[in-house]
Scaffold this motif. Sequence first.
Motif, PDB file in Angstrom:
ATOM      1  N   ARG A  90      -9.434  -4.499   4.144  1.00  0.00           N
ATOM      2  CA  ARG A  90     -10.011  -5.735   4.708  1.00  0.00           C
ATOM      3  C   ARG A  90     -11.110  -6.289   3.812  1.00  0.00           C
ATOM      4  NH1 ARG A  90      -8.716  -7.510   9.650  1.00  0.00           N
ATOM      5  NH2 ARG A  90      -7.477  -6.176  11.043  1.00  0.00           N
ATOM      6  N   SER A  91     -11.765  -5.434   3.053  1.00  0.00           N
ATOM      7  CA  SER A  91     -12.807  -5.895   2.133  1.00  0.00           C
ATOM      8  C   SER A  91     -12.227  -6.467   0.855  1.00  0.00           C
ATOM      9  CB  SER A  91     -13.768  -4.746   1.815  1.00  0.00           C
ATOM     10  OG  SER A  91     -13.063  -3.554   1.521  1.00  0.00           O
ATOM     11  N   GLY A  92     -10.905  -6.393   0.697  1.00  0.00           N
ATOM     12  CA  GLY A  92     -10.252  -7.010  -0.456  1.00  0.00           C
ATOM     13  C   GLY A  92     -10.573  -6.389  -1.792  1.00  0.00           C
ATOM     14  N   ASP A  93     -10.893  -5.085  -1.804  1.00  0.00           N
ATOM     15  CA  ASP A  93     -11.264  -4.454  -3.067  1.00  0.00           C
ATOM     16  C   ASP A  93     -10.438  -3.222  -3.398  1.00  0.00           C
ATOM     17  OD1 ASP A  93     -12.293  -2.924  -1.025  1.00  0.00           O
ATOM     18  OD2 ASP A  93     -14.347  -2.882  -1.777  1.00  0.00           O
ATOM     19  N   LEU A  94      -9.499  -2.845  -2.543  1.00  0.00           N
ATOM     20  CA  LEU A  94      -8.654  -1.683  -2.780  1.00  0.00           C
ATOM     21  C   LEU A  94      -7.274  -1.975  -2.193  1.00  0.00           C
ATOM     22  CD1 LEU A  94      -8.643   1.322  -3.814  1.00  0.00           C
ATOM     23  CD2 LEU A  94      -9.065   1.977  -1.431  1.00  0.00           C
ATOM     24  N   GLY A  95      -6.234  -1.656  -2.939  1.00  0.00           N
ATOM     25  CA  GLY A  95      -4.896  -1.926  -2.437  1.00  0.00           C
ATOM     26  C   GLY A  95      -3.853  -1.097  -3.168  1.00  0.00           C
ATOM     27  N   PHE A  96      -2.594  -1.323  -2.817  1.00  0.00           N
ATOM     28  CA  PHE A  96      -1.506  -0.579  -3.448  1.00  0.00           C
ATOM     29  C   PHE A  96      -0.234  -1.406  -3.408  1.00  0.00           C
ATOM     30  CE2 PHE A  96      -1.021   0.281   1.067  1.00  0.00           C
ATOM     31  CZ  PHE A  96       0.349   0.204   1.257  1.00  0.00           C
ATOM     32  N   THR A  97       0.697  -1.051  -4.275  1.00  0.00           N
ATOM     33  CA  THR A  97       2.048  -1.604  -4.209  1.00  0.00           C
ATOM     34  C   THR A  97       3.024  -0.498  -4.588  1.00  0.00           C
ATOM     35  OG1 THR A  97       2.411  -2.325  -6.496  1.00  0.00           O
ATOM     36  CG2 THR A  97       1.171  -3.821  -5.077  1.00  0.00           C
ATOM     37  N   THR A  98       4.268  -0.661  -4.154  1.00  0.00           N
ATOM     38  CA  THR A  98       5.323   0.265  -4.528  1.00  0.00           C
ATOM     39  C   THR A  98       6.651  -0.467  -4.527  1.00  0.00           C
ATOM     40  OG1 THR A  98       6.356   2.414  -4.046  1.00  0.00           O
ATOM     41  CG2 THR A  98       5.711   1.074  -2.159  1.00  0.00           C
ATOM     42  N   GLY A  99       7.566   0.039  -5.329  1.00  0.00           N
ATOM     43  CA  GLY A  99       8.882  -0.579  -5.415  1.00  0.00           C
ATOM     44  C   GLY A  99       9.726   0.152  -6.447  1.00  0.00           C
TER      45      GLY A  99
END
Length: 293
Positions: A90-99
């Motif tokens: 929610r703070s927009g500073d940590l995330g991930f993606t996968t595929g």
Amino acid sequence: MRSSSVALIAAFLALPALAAPVTPAPVVAAERAFAADGQALGVQASFLKHSAPDGIVFAPEPLLAKAVYSQPRPKGVELVWWPLWAGIARSGDLGFTTGPYTADGKPGGYYFTVWAKQPDGSWKWLFDGGPPSDQSGAAPKGSDVAYARPAARQAGSSAKAMDQVMKAEIALHAAAKTDVQAAFLSVVADDGRIVGSRRKPPTGRSDLEAELATRATSIAFAPLGGQASSAGDMAWTYGAARWTAGGAEQRGHYVRIWRNDAGGWGLLFDELLAAPPRQAPPVQAEAVAPPAS
């Protein structure tokens, strides 16, 4: 009547502006730029360009990506990858993606990347590496990306979040020593994913159970690191793992995403990556004294 209306308008204007909803779109854009550079620049240059100063890879032990990819190497295989699932704090500073990803046009499995927003506003990855999951039937490159739902709660700071997550990990690790499947099923989020085998990424509870059935019934985990978002609603962790299969000791590493859900910290993503046996250190030759003259 007019005075009441004016008072209501004044009260409304005094309220703090609501923040725009945060979506994983910036993380997806960073992943796609990384993938595009992978084709244009090659693996070494693109991985160096997009990794954070503290980004790591398993090679096979956890090492700084900058050190691994700074060494001269052949261009290697052509890697092509694309995101299909992503999440963000929610703070927009940590995330991930996968595929899925392919190597020289052949299916290779699924990548997994953890991303962190840098002080200059850019996104760099903290971890990159994934399992040999079956990608048959996966949506093609350029498809829409599914978003994990945002956290329901916030710990208020990264430090508080990591303290809570480490307690959750300790409890999970204790339970996994006797019953891996029960341990993970008790903490995985209802939209969570557990991967590591050659099976397709799970889409439901039965798939999670089937994936966990590919693991040993007892695994010893040891945390090595990670970090949480500034809001304290998402965290990533990694560590070492040991288990026995076929009478032989096996080892590897885990990588996880934890999300602060309504009922507490839930496991949104978990991957178990096998590592080769440790190589014995070379035998040092004993110094031989020169013959007496």
